[in-house]
Design an enzyme around this catalytic site. Structure first.
Site, PDB file in Angstrom:
ATOM      1  N   GLY A   1       2.604  -5.509   1.192  1.00  0.00           N
ATOM      2  CA  GLY A   1       2.713  -4.055   1.357  1.00  0.00           C
ATOM      3  C   GLY A   1       3.850  -3.532   0.501  1.00  0.00           C
ATOM      4  O   GLY A   1       4.402  -4.253  -0.322  1.00  0.00           O
ATOM      5  N   ASN A   2       4.195  -2.289   0.674  1.00  0.00           N
ATOM      6  CA  ASN A   2       5.351  -1.738  -0.028  1.00  0.00           C
ATOM      7  C   ASN A   2       6.026  -0.698   0.859  1.00  0.00           C
ATOM      8  O   ASN A   2       5.544  -0.403   1.950  1.00  0.00           O
ATOM      9  CB  ASN A   2       4.933  -1.142  -1.380  1.00  0.00           C
ATOM     10  CG  ASN A   2       3.975   0.017  -1.218  1.00  0.00           C
ATOM     11  OD1 ASN A   2       4.341   1.072  -0.716  1.00  0.00           O
ATOM     12  ND2 ASN A   2       2.724  -0.181  -1.613  1.00  0.00           N
ATOM     13  N   ARG A   3       7.158  -0.174   0.376  1.00  0.00           N
ATOM     14  CA  ARG A   3       8.015   0.623   1.254  1.00  0.00           C
ATOM     15  C   ARG A   3       7.698   2.113   1.241  1.00  0.00           C
ATOM     16  O   ARG A   3       8.478   2.915   1.741  1.00  0.00           O
ATOM     17  CB  ARG A   3       9.483   0.398   0.868  1.00  0.00           C
ATOM     18  CG  ARG A   3       9.924  -1.002   1.253  1.00  0.00           C
ATOM     19  CD  ARG A   3      11.224  -1.383   0.589  1.00  0.00           C
ATOM     20  NE  ARG A   3      12.286  -0.437   0.862  1.00  0.00           N
ATOM     21  CZ  ARG A   3      13.535  -0.582   0.440  1.00  0.00           C
ATOM     22  NH1 ARG A   3      13.856  -1.636  -0.269  1.00  0.00           N
ATOM     23  NH2 ARG A   3      14.442   0.316   0.729  1.00  0.00           N
TER      24      ARG A   3
ATOM     25  N   ALA B   1       1.115   4.936  -2.748  1.00  0.00           N
ATOM     26  CA  ALA B   1       1.629   3.797  -3.507  1.00  0.00           C
ATOM     27  C   ALA B   1       0.615   2.663  -3.309  1.00  0.00           C
ATOM     28  O   ALA B   1       0.751   1.837  -2.407  1.00  0.00           O
ATOM     29  CB  ALA B   1       3.005   3.403  -3.004  1.00  0.00           C
TER      30      ALA B   1
END
Ligand code: CTP
Length: 410
Positions: free
Chosen positions: A220-222, A286
């Site tokens: 995942g990402n932030r 994102a």
């Protein structure tokens, strides 16, 4: 003769500051000072723990009001009962919000003055967590924060960085100046919108995507989704029909917006195309660039010393949307998060993906970017650009949607 600066939206606001028992309590003194400079009236309530770090007298000196420390103070109760104080507030700010305080608030407890005030008030609640990073990451704390956010609390921070005990990680109290900026954004009268997008359908993607590795792990990402959600809200206020395709985030759905929740890049692509035809596409998500070739059906067990993941490119939703010609799109807007050469890389993506506009921001700086409530960004189109100075994301979204409405006419 110079014109006086416009009054802060906090001018005349009544803010009840609840101080929890953490070392960051000393920073709340500066918060009181800055709130008062912005024209707010401030009353302070402290937990017993907070009083171990800072004295009630210090807050009293800065707020100009008696500091409240207990439910059982006859004198204070006679002057202004705690229920009256809870009603007095236009906004309640908890800073620092410790793990213990978040747990008590999530459970609706009323076992001290601060918890009782938070339970009794109908004013909006802003929580500024600060604690050891392990306590912050603990699922119990995460679950408590998620519950409070779902109930509508605004959560600011914590920030990543060095912590008091010599460790480093997410746990620092958001800087008082940033808290004040976020509160000013929330206190500003909602932009009523102007019908600039009336009759148009807008599809917005927001948040991260999660690419499953096995039944328990994912890549995942932030991304917090805040910018995309703010853009969707702003477009809806301007009269557009809005479909918001949201990756895994726990943000409330903006009024008047149809939300489709997805998890992976592939699901996001499917939901975006299912929402077409539309007039505008704003790709604020994102999206993961890579996904496991084959997610494992069972939990991957550790065996060798190292593990190489076999990843394949995800579909570039934005490029695909911009390339198609059958859905009647009038404008396609992408986002770019860059750590360096912002203009060069952003313009590169504008051309490579054949976009009408790209909105770039620098990530990896202290104030702004992923997870933050404020941001600064620049929009680029073929023969122009516009810079938006650092502001709360809700404000930036309004400015950006105004620009998009402008470019539609161009
Ligand atoms: N995007 C998309 N689908 C993907 C990847 C990105 O739609 N699979 C969109 C995002 O929504 C965003 C823009 O593309 O609007 C970001 O551009 P991208 O080139 O993916 O940026 P980065 O991933 O940061 O690229 P790089 O790592 O090459 O800088």
């Amino acid at each position: 003769m110079s014109a006086s600066p416009p009054a802060s939206p906090l001018h005349g606001q009544r803010i009840l500051l609840c101080v929890g028992g953490g070392i960051a309590a000393y920073k709340s003194l500066e918060l009181v000072r800055r709130l008062r400079e912005a024209g707010a009236q401030v009353q302070v309530a402290m937990t017993a723990g907070a009083q171990q770090f800072v004295t009630p007298l210090s807050f009293q000196a800065l707020s100009g009001q008696p500091t409240r420390t207990t439910l059982w103070d006859d004198g204070a109760e006679q002057a202004m009962g705690h229920l009256e104080l809870a009603r007095w507030a236009d906004r309640v700010v908890v800073a620092p919000a410790t793990a213990d305080l978040l747990a008590r608030l999530a459970h609706g407890m009323a076992d001290d003055l601060v918890a009782t005030l938070c339970l009794a008030t109908e004013a909006p609640l802003t929580l500024c967590p600060a604690m050891n990073h392990r306590m912050w990451r603990h699922p119990a704390t995460q679950a408590n924060v998620a519950v409070l956010a779902q109930r509508g609390a605004q959560v600011l921070g914590p920030e990543d960085g060095p912590l008091a005990e010599g460790e480093s990680g997410p746990g620092r109290l958001t800087e008082p100046a940033a808290i004040v900026a976020a509160l000013a954004g929330a206190a500003a009268p909602a932009d009523p919108g102007d019908g600039a997008l009336a009759g148009l359908k807008v599809v917005v993607s927001a948040g991260p995507t999660y690419e499953d590795l096995d039944p328990v792990r994912y890549l995942g990402n932030r991304s917090s989704g805040k910018m995309g959600f703010a853009v969707a809200a702003s477009a809806a206020r301007r009269g557009a029909e809005v479909v918001l395709v949201a990756g895994p985030v726990s943000l409330p759905t903006p009024p008047g917006v149809r939300r489709v929740d997805v998890r992976s890049a592939a699901q996001m692509r499917e939901a975006v195309f299912a929402a077409f035809p539309a007039d505008l596409y704003i790709g604020a998500a994102a999206v993961a660039d890579y996904t496991p070739r084959e997610p494992a059906a069972n939990k991957i067990k550790k065996s060798s010393e190292s593990l190489a993941l076999d990843l394949v490119r995800t579909p570039d939703i934005l490029a695909e949307v911009a390339a198609q010609t059958t859905h009647g799109l009038k404008l396609v807007v992408g986002f770019a998060a860059e750590t360096e050469k912002v203009a060069e890389y952003a313009r590169g993506k504008l051309a490579a993906k054949r976009l009408d506009m790209i909105v770039a921001n620098r990530v990896g700086i202290a104030d702004g970017g992923f997870e933050s409530d404020t941001n600064a960004m620049t929009a680029y189109w073929k023969d122009g650009e516009r810079a938006f100075p650092s502001a709360p994301k809700t404000r930036l979204a309004d400015a950006l949607v105004d620009l998009i409405a402008e470019r539609l006419q161009a």
